[in-house]
Design a protein around this motif. Structure first.
Motif, PDB file in Angstrom:
ATOM      1  N   MET B   1       0.853  -1.200   0.000  1.00 18.00           N
ATOM      2  CA  MET B   1       0.000   0.000   0.000  1.00 18.00           C
ATOM      3  C   MET B   1       0.895   1.259   0.000  1.00 18.00           C
ATOM      4  SD  MET B   1      -3.021  -1.142  -0.099  1.00 18.00           S
ATOM      5  CE  MET B   1      -4.240  -0.043   0.502  1.00 18.00           C
ATOM      6  N   ILE B   2       1.563   1.505   1.185  1.00 14.51           N
ATOM      7  CA  ILE B   2       2.558   2.583   1.224  1.00 14.51           C
ATOM      8  C   ILE B   2       3.866   1.954   1.659  1.00 14.51           C
ATOM      9  CG2 ILE B   2       3.291   4.700   2.405  1.00 14.51           C
ATOM     10  CD1 ILE B   2       0.353   5.422   2.755  1.00 14.51           C
ATOM     11  N   LYS B   3       4.925   2.248   0.898  1.00 12.61           N
ATOM     12  CA  LYS B   3       6.210   1.647   1.244  1.00 12.61           C
ATOM     13  C   LYS B   3       7.326   2.674   1.067  1.00 12.61           C
ATOM     14  CE  LYS B   3       9.106  -2.351   0.289  1.00 12.61           C
ATOM     15  NZ  LYS B   3       9.376  -3.448  -0.647  1.00 12.61           N
ATOM     16  N   LEU B   4       8.019   2.939   2.158  1.00 11.60           N
ATOM     17  CA  LEU B   4       9.196   3.814   2.087  1.00 11.60           C
ATOM     18  C   LEU B   4      10.427   2.924   2.186  1.00 11.60           C
ATOM     19  CD1 LEU B   4       6.877   5.759   3.276  1.00 11.60           C
ATOM     20  CD2 LEU B   4       8.777   7.203   3.987  1.00 11.60           C
ATOM     21  N   SER B   5      11.307   3.027   1.202  1.00  9.02           N
ATOM     22  CA  SER B   5      12.510   2.183   1.202  1.00  9.02           C
ATOM     23  C   SER B   5      13.746   3.070   1.238  1.00  9.02           C
ATOM     24  CB  SER B   5      12.550   1.313  -0.058  1.00  9.02           C
ATOM     25  OG  SER B   5      11.349   0.626  -0.225  1.00  9.02           O
ATOM     26  N   ASN B   6      14.433   3.039   2.389  1.00  9.23           N
ATOM     27  CA  ASN B   6      15.692   3.788   2.569  1.00  9.23           C
ATOM     28  C   ASN B   6      15.573   5.241   2.111  1.00  9.23           C
ATOM     29  OD1 ASN B   6      16.544   0.775   1.403  1.00  9.23           O
ATOM     30  ND2 ASN B   6      17.430   1.377   3.364  1.00  9.23           N
ATOM     31  N   VAL B   7      14.521   5.881   2.576  1.00 10.42           N
ATOM     32  CA  VAL B   7      14.227   7.242   2.102  1.00 10.42           C
ATOM     33  C   VAL B   7      15.015   8.282   2.895  1.00 10.42           C
ATOM     34  CG1 VAL B   7      12.423   9.001   1.979  1.00 10.42           C
ATOM     35  CG2 VAL B   7      11.950   6.672   1.206  1.00 10.42           C
ATOM     36  N   SER B   8      15.709   9.139   2.164  1.00 12.12           N
ATOM     37  CA  SER B   8      16.353  10.313   2.771  1.00 12.12           C
ATOM     38  C   SER B   8      15.858  11.554   2.051  1.00 12.12           C
ATOM     39  CB  SER B   8      17.871  10.234   2.623  1.00 12.12           C
ATOM     40  OG  SER B   8      18.367   9.164   3.401  1.00 12.12           O
ATOM     41  N   LYS B   9      15.756  12.623   2.813  1.00  8.68           N
ATOM     42  CA  LYS B   9      15.373  13.879   2.192  1.00  8.68           C
ATOM     43  C   LYS B   9      16.258  14.988   2.734  1.00  8.68           C
ATOM     44  CE  LYS B   9      13.119  16.923  -0.131  1.00  8.68           C
ATOM     45  NZ  LYS B   9      13.251  16.961  -1.588  1.00  8.68           N
ATOM     46  N   GLU B  10      16.953  15.648   1.812  1.00 10.95           N
ATOM     47  CA  GLU B  10      17.836  16.739   2.213  1.00 10.95           C
ATOM     48  C   GLU B  10      17.347  18.028   1.568  1.00 10.95           C
ATOM     49  OE1 GLU B  10      21.831  16.407   0.813  1.00 10.95           O
ATOM     50  OE2 GLU B  10      22.608  17.880   2.231  1.00 10.95           O
ATOM     51  N   TYR B  11      17.206  19.067   2.381  1.00  9.68           N
ATOM     52  CA  TYR B  11      16.846  20.384   1.845  1.00  9.68           C
ATOM     53  C   TYR B  11      18.115  21.232   1.763  1.00  9.68           C
ATOM     54  CZ  TYR B  11      11.970  19.130   2.633  1.00  9.68           C
ATOM     55  OH  TYR B  11      10.756  18.512   2.583  1.00  9.68           O
ATOM     56  N   PRO B  12      18.218  22.039   0.725  1.00 11.18           N
ATOM     57  CA  PRO B  12      19.478  22.776   0.522  1.00 11.18           C
ATOM     58  C   PRO B  12      19.916  23.581   1.751  1.00 11.18           C
ATOM     59  CG  PRO B  12      18.012  23.064  -1.356  1.00 11.18           C
ATOM     60  CD  PRO B  12      17.241  22.307  -0.321  1.00 11.18           C
ATOM     61  N   LYS B  13      18.981  24.254   2.423  1.00 12.17           N
ATOM     62  CA  LYS B  13      19.409  25.111   3.544  1.00 12.17           C
ATOM     63  C   LYS B  13      19.305  24.406   4.897  1.00 12.17           C
ATOM     64  CE  LYS B  13      18.465  29.417   1.201  1.00 12.17           C
ATOM     65  NZ  LYS B  13      17.533  30.500   0.970  1.00 12.17           N
ATOM     66  N   ARG B  14      18.297  23.537   5.035  1.00 15.72           N
ATOM     67  CA  ARG B  14      18.033  22.899   6.331  1.00 15.72           C
ATOM     68  C   ARG B  14      18.877  21.652   6.585  1.00 15.72           C
ATOM     69  NH1 ARG B  14      12.028  21.172   6.714  1.00 15.72           N
ATOM     70  NH2 ARG B  14      12.958  19.538   7.966  1.00 15.72           N
ATOM     71  N   GLY B  15      19.405  21.092   5.535  1.00 17.47           N
ATOM     72  CA  GLY B  15      20.122  19.822   5.678  1.00 17.47           C
ATOM     73  C   GLY B  15      19.147  18.650   5.624  1.00 17.47           C
ATOM     74  N   PHE B  16      19.537  17.542   6.271  1.00 17.15           N
ATOM     75  CA  PHE B  16      18.710  16.340   6.180  1.00 17.15           C
ATOM     76  C   PHE B  16      17.467  16.429   7.062  1.00 17.15           C
ATOM     77  CE2 PHE B  16      22.403  14.481   4.198  1.00 17.15           C
ATOM     78  CZ  PHE B  16      21.815  13.630   3.282  1.00 17.15           C
ATOM     79  N   ALA B  17      16.284  16.219   6.470  1.00 13.31           N
ATOM     80  CA  ALA B  17      15.051  16.148   7.248  1.00 13.31           C
ATOM     81  C   ALA B  17      14.727  14.687   7.543  1.00 13.31           C
ATOM     82  CB  ALA B  17      13.907  16.795   6.476  1.00 13.31           C
ATOM     83  N   LEU B  18      15.129  13.809   6.642  1.00 11.79           N
ATOM     84  CA  LEU B  18      14.929  12.362   6.846  1.00 11.79           C
ATOM     85  C   LEU B  18      16.207  11.633   6.439  1.00 11.79           C
ATOM     86  CD1 LEU B  18      11.392  11.440   5.411  1.00 11.79           C
ATOM     87  CD2 LEU B  18      12.049  11.620   7.813  1.00 11.79           C
ATOM     88  N   ARG B  19      16.523  10.573   7.206  1.00 11.63           N
ATOM     89  CA  ARG B  19      17.724   9.787   6.876  1.00 11.63           C
ATOM     90  C   ARG B  19      17.381   8.304   6.878  1.00 11.63           C
ATOM     91  NH1 ARG B  19      22.724  12.531   7.955  1.00 11.63           N
ATOM     92  NH2 ARG B  19      22.360  14.555   8.890  1.00 11.63           N
ATOM     93  N   ASP B  20      17.443   7.744   5.703  1.00  8.71           N
ATOM     94  CA  ASP B  20      17.366   6.293   5.551  1.00  8.71           C
ATOM     95  C   ASP B  20      16.146   5.676   6.271  1.00  8.71           C
ATOM     96  OD1 ASP B  20      18.389   4.018   4.414  1.00  8.71           O
ATOM     97  OD2 ASP B  20      19.529   3.475   6.211  1.00  8.71           O
ATOM     98  N   VAL B  21      14.993   6.222   6.005  1.00  5.57           N
ATOM     99  CA  VAL B  21      13.772   5.757   6.675  1.00  5.57           C
ATOM    100  C   VAL B  21      13.082   4.688   5.824  1.00  5.57           C
ATOM    101  CG1 VAL B  21      11.450   6.442   7.412  1.00  5.57           C
ATOM    102  CG2 VAL B  21      13.412   7.899   7.941  1.00  5.57           C
ATOM    103  N   SER B  22      12.722   3.585   6.463  1.00  2.73           N
ATOM    104  CA  SER B  22      11.989   2.525   5.749  1.00  2.73           C
ATOM    105  C   SER B  22      10.838   2.035   6.623  1.00  2.73           C
ATOM    106  CB  SER B  22      12.908   1.329   5.462  1.00  2.73           C
ATOM    107  OG  SER B  22      13.992   1.702   4.669  1.00  2.73           O
TER     108      SER B  22
END
Lengths: 284, 223
Positions: B1-22
């Motif tokens: 249904m919903i699957k997050l696989s090793n998700v990271s999200k980096e914003y240019p100014k804020r840095g990482f908001a998410l690191r390797d989330v599954s």
């Protein structure tokens, strides 16, 4: 259906804002209209001068009538040529006496007519260019019984330079005014988009397609462009009537120009709103 | 249904908001997404709603992949995923029913069906009597119910709720969470972000995911 309804209701919801957008578009197109009016009348003036561009072929006194007839027929067959008139020595003298009354005594008193007979070659409208004139002059100069060929090289050159300057400045200034009009429409529509940012946000949130979101703004842009175009048309017409009545006689621009102006208003409205909404959709 | 696989999200100014989330959310599941402010809860929900793309890793929502989904087709995901927020995000100056009808109209519902469906959705969230009230005339809890009714307009399989009770008093909070459980009992998955530990403790049957500084640090029921 939704798009048209929304575009109309945007006009109703914020009549001042949309009226202002249309007025700004109208103002920009009015400047374009005034420029068009000036350019058209300048063009007319240049054309009337151009109509006087002709090639005069002076003939030797000993030319035979059959040779004149042959030259008349051959020159008339050249595609650049509209008409060829034969002016006899006597016609030339009469014309000189009429045109130059201060020398009438000189012409009248002489026993011998000093003026040559000639062929006046009138060119077709599209051929009244420097190249056209030179082509015809060269053809006419080939006859052995031709004494001289004149077409006023200097002022023909100046006339065509003026024409070129007119065309280039019309193109550059016209493009600049249209760019200003597009910027104004775009800015006005960005304000309209900003006023409806909540709706756009909700549309995106619940899964409306980009095309669906865009359409009412495109209609709105078209309507603002059309309204502005009509305003500009009326204002240009009023200016034309004012100039005609109080300053000098000018001609009204052709209907097709008016139609093109309106179409340009609509097109710019659609284009400017399309660009504005596209940019906004990329941002949210 | 919903699957997050090793998700990271980096914003240019804020840095990482998410690191390797599954993690995965299954059909009909109820999950709380916990964490302090700035832990990455909202970012996670935005990625599932495809309002953002991960910097690395993949988010899959009913077969749609964040890797392959072109921007012009994101509306397809949005119609399968309902969303509500702390600040409701309703259209001001419109009634509850108009807010719900708007969502139906702009997603192409047949015109004749819009009014009855909007009424049915408002009934579903217990707000039928206030259908005609302007949204600024009703309470925060009621406004959130309107937002839920709007989120249900396209019959989504999952409801994402980003701190939906953050602006509500205790009673309204209970009402909204009970409404979510009710929707969940009818088969809809719910993923609710909150920092309210007390609230989460009241519902021991729910799955709890906890984020801290962008990392998934706890999952009560990993699948």
């Amino acid at each position: 259906m939704y798009s048209i309804r929304e575009a109309l209701s945007a006009f109703k919801r914020a009549p001042l804002l949309t009226g202002l957008s249309a007025a700004m578009v109208g103002l920009a197109l009015y400047v374009v209209g005034l420029f068009g009016l000036a350019a058209f009348n300048l063009g007319l003036a240049l054309t009337s001068i151009e109509e006087r561009v002709e090639v005069v072929v002076y003939l030797r006194d000993d030319v035979r009538q059959s040779e004149i007839d042959l030259a008349l027929a051959e020159l008339a067959d050249i595609p650049d040529v509209a008409r060829v008139r034969y002016v006899s020595k006597r016609d030339a003298l009469e014309r000189a006496q009429q045109d130059l009354p201060e020398f009438s005594e000189l012409f009248g008193g002489a026993d011998v007519n000093p003026l040559p007979q000639s062929l006046e070659v009138e060119l077709r409208p599209g051929s009244r260019t420097r190249e056209g004139v030179e082509r015809v002059a060269a053809d006419a100069g080939k006859y052995p019984f031709v004494e001289d060929v004149r077409y006023g090289q200097e002022w023909v050159d100046k006339l065509f330079t003026l024409r070129r300057i007119g065309a280039v400045s019309a193109l550059v200034l016209g493009a600049a005014f249209f760019a200003v009009a597009a910027l104004i429409i775009g800015t006005a529509l960005r304000i309209a988009i900003f006023a409806r940012r909540d709706e756009i946000y909700v549309m995106r949130l619940v899964g409306a397609t980009n095309g669906f979101i865009r359409r009412p703004f495109l209609f709105e842009g078209a309507m603002a462009g059309m309204l502005g175009g009509i305003m500009a048309w009326l204002a240009t017409w009023a200016t034309y009537r004012g100039v005609y009545a109080f300053l000098f006689a000018v001609a009204w621009i052709p209907g097709v120009w008016v139609a093109l102006g309106l179409a340009a208003g609509i097109a710019f409205g659609v284009l400017a709103s399309g660009l504005a909404i596209r940019r906004y959709l990329r941002e949210v | 249904m919903i699957k997050l696989s090793n998700v990271s999200k980096e914003y240019p100014k804020r840095g990482f908001a998410l690191r390797d989330v599954s993690f995965q959310i299954q059909k009909g599941e109820f999950a709380f997404l916990m964490g302090h402010s700035g832990s990455g809860k909202s970012t996670t929900l935005r990625l599932i709603h495809m309002a953002d793309r991960p910097t690395s890793g993949e988010v899959r929502v009913t077969g749609y992949s964040s890797d392959k989904m072109p921007d012009r087709e994101i509306w397809k995901v949005r119609r399968r995923v309902g969303c509500v927020f702390q600040d409701f995000r309703l259209l001001p100056g419109r009634s509850a029913q108009e807010n719900v009808s708007f969502a139906l109209e702009v997603t192409g519902a047949p015109r004749k069906t819009i009014q009855p469906r909007a009424q049915r959705l408002l009934s579903q969230v217990g707000l039928a009597p206030k259908a005609g009230a302007l949204v600024h005339e009703i309470s925060g809890g009621e406004q959130q119910r309107v937002a839920v009714a709007r989120a249900l307009a396209n019959d989504p399989f999952v409801l994402l709720a980003d701190e939906p009770t953050g602006n509500l008093d205790d009673r309204a909070t209970r009402g909204i969470v009970e409404l979510f459980w009710d929707l969940n009992a009818r088969g809809m998955a719910v993923l609710m972000a909150t920092h309210d530990l007390e609230l989460v403790r009241r519902y021991p049957n729910a799955r709890v995911l906890e984020l801290d500084q962008g990392r998934l640090v706890f999952d009560s029921n990993p699948t």
